[in-house]
Every structure is written in structure tokens, then in C-alpha cells.
Design a protein around this motif. Structure first.
Motif, PDB file in Angstrom:
ATOM      1  N   UNK A  33       0.879  -1.028  -0.056  1.00 33.69           N
ATOM      2  CA  UNK A  33       0.069   0.156  -0.102  1.00 33.69           C
ATOM      3  C   UNK A  33       0.706   1.426   0.111  1.00 33.69           C
ATOM      4  N   UNK A  34       0.260   2.206  -0.419  1.00 30.54           N
ATOM      5  CA  UNK A  34       1.044   3.649  -0.510  1.00 30.54           C
ATOM      6  C   UNK A  34       1.063   3.951   1.067  1.00 30.54           C
ATOM      7  N   UNK A  35       2.066   4.694   1.434  1.00 33.19           N
ATOM      8  CA  UNK A  35       2.443   5.071   2.825  1.00 33.19           C
ATOM      9  C   UNK A  35       1.515   6.306   3.415  1.00 33.19           C
ATOM     10  N   UNK A  36       1.084   5.959   4.364  1.00 29.98           N
ATOM     11  CA  UNK A  36       0.333   7.270   4.936  1.00 29.98           C
ATOM     12  C   UNK A  36       1.044   8.273   5.251  1.00 29.98           C
ATOM     13  N   UNK A  37       0.324   9.383   5.015  1.00 35.67           N
ATOM     14  CA  UNK A  37       1.039  10.735   5.216  1.00 35.67           C
ATOM     15  C   UNK A  37       1.746  10.768   6.723  1.00 35.67           C
ATOM     16  N   UNK A  38       1.046   9.970   7.646  1.00 37.30           N
ATOM     17  CA  UNK A  38       1.484   9.970   9.178  1.00 37.30           C
ATOM     18  C   UNK A  38       2.756   9.204   9.400  1.00 37.30           C
ATOM     19  N   UNK A  39       3.223   8.638   8.151  1.00 39.70           N
ATOM     20  CA  UNK A  39       4.229   7.733   8.332  1.00 39.70           C
ATOM     21  C   UNK A  39       5.453   8.570   7.809  1.00 39.70           C
ATOM     22  N   UNK A  40       5.084   9.581   7.180  1.00 41.79           N
ATOM     23  CA  UNK A  40       6.361  10.456   6.603  1.00 41.79           C
ATOM     24  C   UNK A  40       6.829  11.606   7.393  1.00 41.79           C
ATOM     25  N   UNK A  79       5.305  18.247   1.180  1.00 39.81           N
ATOM     26  CA  UNK A  79       5.696  18.436  -0.156  1.00 39.81           C
ATOM     27  C   UNK A  79       4.577  17.726  -0.980  1.00 39.81           C
ATOM     28  N   UNK A  80       4.143  16.568  -0.599  1.00 41.48           N
ATOM     29  CA  UNK A  80       3.033  15.851  -1.510  1.00 41.48           C
ATOM     30  C   UNK A  80       1.767  16.546  -1.377  1.00 41.48           C
ATOM     31  N   UNK A  81       1.572  17.182  -0.494  1.00 41.90           N
ATOM     32  CA  UNK A  81       0.207  18.009  -0.391  1.00 41.90           C
ATOM     33  C   UNK A  81       0.412  19.166  -1.184  1.00 41.90           C
ATOM     34  N   UNK A  82       1.382  19.714  -1.312  1.00 41.41           N
ATOM     35  CA  UNK A  82       1.487  20.779  -2.298  1.00 41.41           C
ATOM     36  C   UNK A  82       1.241  20.715  -3.748  1.00 41.41           C
ATOM     37  N   UNK A  83       1.008  19.413  -3.916  1.00 39.74           N
ATOM     38  CA  UNK A  83       0.621  19.163  -5.822  1.00 39.74           C
ATOM     39  C   UNK A  83      -0.807  19.415  -5.687  1.00 39.74           C
ATOM     40  N   UNK A  84      -1.510  19.238  -4.803  1.00 38.96           N
ATOM     41  CA  UNK A  84      -2.799  19.354  -4.851  1.00 38.96           C
ATOM     42  C   UNK A  84      -3.636  20.706  -5.052  1.00 38.96           C
ATOM     43  N   UNK A  85      -4.752  20.830  -5.543  1.00 40.34           N
ATOM     44  CA  UNK A  85      -5.574  22.014  -5.775  1.00 40.34           C
ATOM     45  C   UNK A  85      -6.271  22.375  -4.620  1.00 40.34           C
ATOM     46  N   UNK A  86      -7.074  23.389  -4.494  1.00 44.09           N
ATOM     47  CA  UNK A  86      -7.750  23.859  -3.277  1.00 44.09           C
ATOM     48  C   UNK A  86      -8.768  22.586  -3.100  1.00 44.09           C
ATOM     49  N   UNK A  87      -9.509  22.025  -4.173  1.00 40.32           N
ATOM     50  CA  UNK A  87     -10.704  21.150  -3.603  1.00 40.32           C
ATOM     51  C   UNK A  87     -10.010  19.728  -3.101  1.00 40.32           C
ATOM     52  N   UNK A  88      -9.059  19.332  -3.675  1.00 36.64           N
ATOM     53  CA  UNK A  88      -8.470  18.093  -3.257  1.00 36.64           C
ATOM     54  C   UNK A  88      -7.743  18.460  -1.649  1.00 36.64           C
ATOM     55  N   UNK A  89      -7.399  19.674  -1.473  1.00 33.13           N
ATOM     56  CA  UNK A  89      -6.771  19.576  -0.199  1.00 33.13           C
ATOM     57  C   UNK A  89      -7.794  19.753   0.837  1.00 33.13           C
ATOM     58  N   UNK A  90      -9.127  20.241   0.327  1.00 33.30           N
ATOM     59  CA  UNK A  90     -10.375  20.205   1.577  1.00 33.30           C
ATOM     60  C   UNK A  90     -10.820  18.897   1.626  1.00 33.30           C
ATOM     61  N   UNK A  91     -10.808  18.151   0.473  1.00 29.58           N
ATOM     62  CA  UNK A  91     -10.870  16.688   0.705  1.00 29.58           C
ATOM     63  C   UNK A  91     -10.198  15.870   1.647  1.00 29.58           C
ATOM     64  N   UNK A  92      -8.764  16.225   1.284  1.00 28.03           N
ATOM     65  CA  UNK A  92      -7.600  15.654   2.214  1.00 28.03           C
ATOM     66  C   UNK A  92      -7.952  15.772   3.512  1.00 28.03           C
ATOM     67  N   UNK A  93      -8.428  16.976   4.245  1.00 28.79           N
ATOM     68  CA  UNK A  93      -8.498  17.155   5.379  1.00 28.79           C
ATOM     69  C   UNK A  93      -9.630  16.737   6.035  1.00 28.79           C
ATOM     70  N   UNK A 117      -2.361  18.958   8.447  1.00 25.50           N
ATOM     71  CA  UNK A 117      -1.288  19.231   7.274  1.00 25.50           C
ATOM     72  C   UNK A 117      -2.133  19.972   6.112  1.00 25.50           C
ATOM     73  N   UNK A 118      -3.433  19.710   5.916  1.00 25.38           N
ATOM     74  CA  UNK A 118      -4.247  20.249   4.577  1.00 25.38           C
ATOM     75  C   UNK A 118      -4.402  21.821   5.158  1.00 25.38           C
ATOM     76  N   UNK A 119      -4.544  22.086   6.275  1.00 26.49           N
ATOM     77  CA  UNK A 119      -4.829  23.424   6.567  1.00 26.49           C
ATOM     78  C   UNK A 119      -3.562  24.231   6.894  1.00 26.49           C
TER      79      UNK A 119
END
Length: 289
Positions: A35-42, A49-63, A72-74
Motif C-alpha cells: 500500500x501507499x504509505x500514509x502521510x502520518x508515516x512520512x 511536499x506531497x500535499x503541495x501538488x494538490x489544488x484547493x478542492x483536493x486539499x479540502x477533501x484531504x482534510x 497538514x491540509x490546513x
């Protein structure tokens, strides 16, 4: 018969060896189903740096994933990057050091203002002024329009037709240094609405552009009147070469001859380059938005 059996046995043995080698190589490969590693493990820096590639909508969904992802998303740096990448210059950036300032809140307000402007420019401006996002002066409005692509371009052009002060400031923000005249004119008409017929408004636009072009290219050795003549000639040539209604297209020789009669400041070589640009690149003011 014996030779055939020996060949079959050799093939079977070689096949078993190949299978053994393949299975051995396969056992040495990493598990692709991991599985892809959870952000909590990084580390936090890598997670941001991973979340910086997301747009505003995806950041809100990640939150919405969990509390850690929400924190992190905020992050202010992420929303600051989104704001500055989407709206290059707004007055509200000057308040970034004030207590309680939130980049995420600012992004949501600017997004709401952009949607309102695309529906009705005056409503969008009222929202910007009421929330202290942009100052109510021509230069601040021009900078806001000049540094974002989130607005409906046809609404921007309609708005500029009613606000000559903002249009003049917007032209002042352009940089036509070392630009070929037809390319600079295309850039100009990408911001303003091209009139459907000749008149005072078109003359004002062309003269405004000519003054700015000469100020950016003082060594062009052309006057404002000559630039205006060239602009009108390029617009007429664009219609002639691109309109399906015009059957007999103007030739390069005819264009050079006409310019020679209109002005003595332009040599035949420059006239030929101007014709080639319109012929190869296309209309000077396509109004594609």
C-alpha cells in the motif's frame, strides 16, 4: 524416436530450470501490492511536499481523512502558495502579518469574488471592496485583473470598455519590450474587447497601445502615428486572410505596396515580415474566449 524423447526431456528440464530461475527472480522483486504509505508515516516536510501538488478542492477533501491530515491540509504555507499562484497581486496580501490572518480564508474569499465577477463584474468588485481584498482604485483593480486567469475573459473585456481608467492602468502593466509588433498587438487584444467597427473607441485603443509599444521599444524608430497605421493595416490584413467571405486574398506584394503608400517610415523588409506573421500565425485579434 529416442532422439525425439531426448529432445523432449531436454526441453522439459530446461523449462523447469527456466521456471526455477523466474520464480527465484520473482521472489527477489519487491511486493508491488504494498500500500501507499500514509502521510502520518512520512516526515512532516515530505508530507507537505506531497500535499503541495494538490489544488484547493483536493486539499479540502484531504482534510476530511483524519485529524492528522486535516492539520497538514490546513497548513498556511500550502494555502499561501495557492493564493499567490492563482491571484498574483491583491491588496489583501499586505495584511498577512496581522493577527488572525488566514490564507485559507483569503483563498475562499478570492474564489467567491472571482465567481461573482465572472457572473457580474460590478457584483464581484463590490465583494472585493467589502471584504478589503482589493482597494477601490484603478491601479489595484488593474493588478488584480492582470495577474489571474480565474475570471471570465469576456466579462473582463466588457468591464474594461466601461472603465477607461482601469484599462489605461492595465496597459501600463504590460511589457512589450523586444516583442514583434503583431505579437504584442495580439497580447493587447487578449485583454480588451475588439470593437466590431471603426470608431472613437477603436482609435483610443490603438493609440493607447502605440504609446505603450514605443515606450517599451524606444529604439524602434517609429512614431505613434506610424504604429497606428501598422495596427490598422494588420487588422485589415487579418480579416482579409482569415475570412472565408474574402475570395481574392491580398498578396504579400500588394500588402507591401499599400504600406509603402501609407507611410515612408516602414521599409519593404519589415512589411514582408509583418505579412508573414499574419499569414503563418493567424488573426491579430481572434477573440477566442
Amino acid at each position: 524416436m529416442g532422439q525425439s524423447l531426448r529432445r523432449i526431456n531436454r526441453n522439459q528440464s530446461s523449462g523447469s530450470v527456466s521456471k526455477h530461475r523466474r520464480s527465484k527472480r520473482h521472489s527477489q522483486l519487491p511486493n508491488l501490492k504494498t500500500r501507499f504509505p500514509d502521510l502520518a508515516e512520512l516526515p512532516p516536510e515530505l508530507a507537505l511536499a506531497v500535499l503541495s501538488n494538490l489544488n484547493a478542492t483536493d486539499l479540502c477533501l484531504a482534510a476530511c481523512v483524519n485529524d492528522f491530515w486535516k492539520e497538514l491540509a490546513n497548513d498556511q504555507l500550502l494555502w499561501q502558495g495557492l493564493c499567490r499562484a492563482t491571484w498574483g497581486c491583491v491588496t489583501a496580501y499586505e495584511r498577512m502579518n496581522e493577527p488572525g490572518f488566514s490564507w485559507k480564508t483569503l483563498y475562499l474569499q478570492l474564489d467567491e469574488a472571482s465567481l461573482a465577477f465572472s457572473a457580474d463584474p460590478q457584483v464581484g468588485l463590490d465583494y472585493l471592496f467589502q471584504h478589503n481584498l482589493v482597494d477601490n482604485d484603478a491601479l489595484a483593480i488593474a493588478k488584480f485583473l492582470h495577474t489571474t486567469n480565474r475570471l471570465a475573459h469576456w466579462q473582463v473585456r466588457q468591464f474594461l470598455r466601461t472603465r477607461s481608467d482601469v484599462l489605461e492602468e492595465l496597459v501600463g502593466l504590460e511589457d512589450y519590450a523586444n516583442h514583434f509588433l503583431p505579437n504584442a498587438l495580439r497580447t493587447f487584444f487578449s485583454h480588451v474587447q475588439t470593437p466590431s467597427e471603426r470608431g472613437p473607441y477603436l482609435h483610443t485603443l490603438i493609440e493607447m497601445f502605440a504609446r505603450k509599444f514605443i515606450s517599451c521599444n524606444p529604439d524602434c524608430n517609429l512614431t505613434v502615428d506610424t504604429i497606428c497605421v501598422l495596427c490598422y493595416s494588420l487588422m485589415l490584413l487579418s480579416i482579409d486572410l482569415t475570412s472565408p467571405k474574402v475570395k481574392n486574398k491580398m498578396s504579400k506584394r500588394e500588402f507591401i505596396r499599400n504600406l509603402r503608400r501609407a507611410t515612408q517610415e516602414v521599409d519593404d523588409e519589415l512589411s514582408g515580415h509583418l505579412y508573414d506573421n499574419i499569414y503563418l500565425v493567424g488573426h491579430i485579434a481572434p477573440q477566442k474566449w
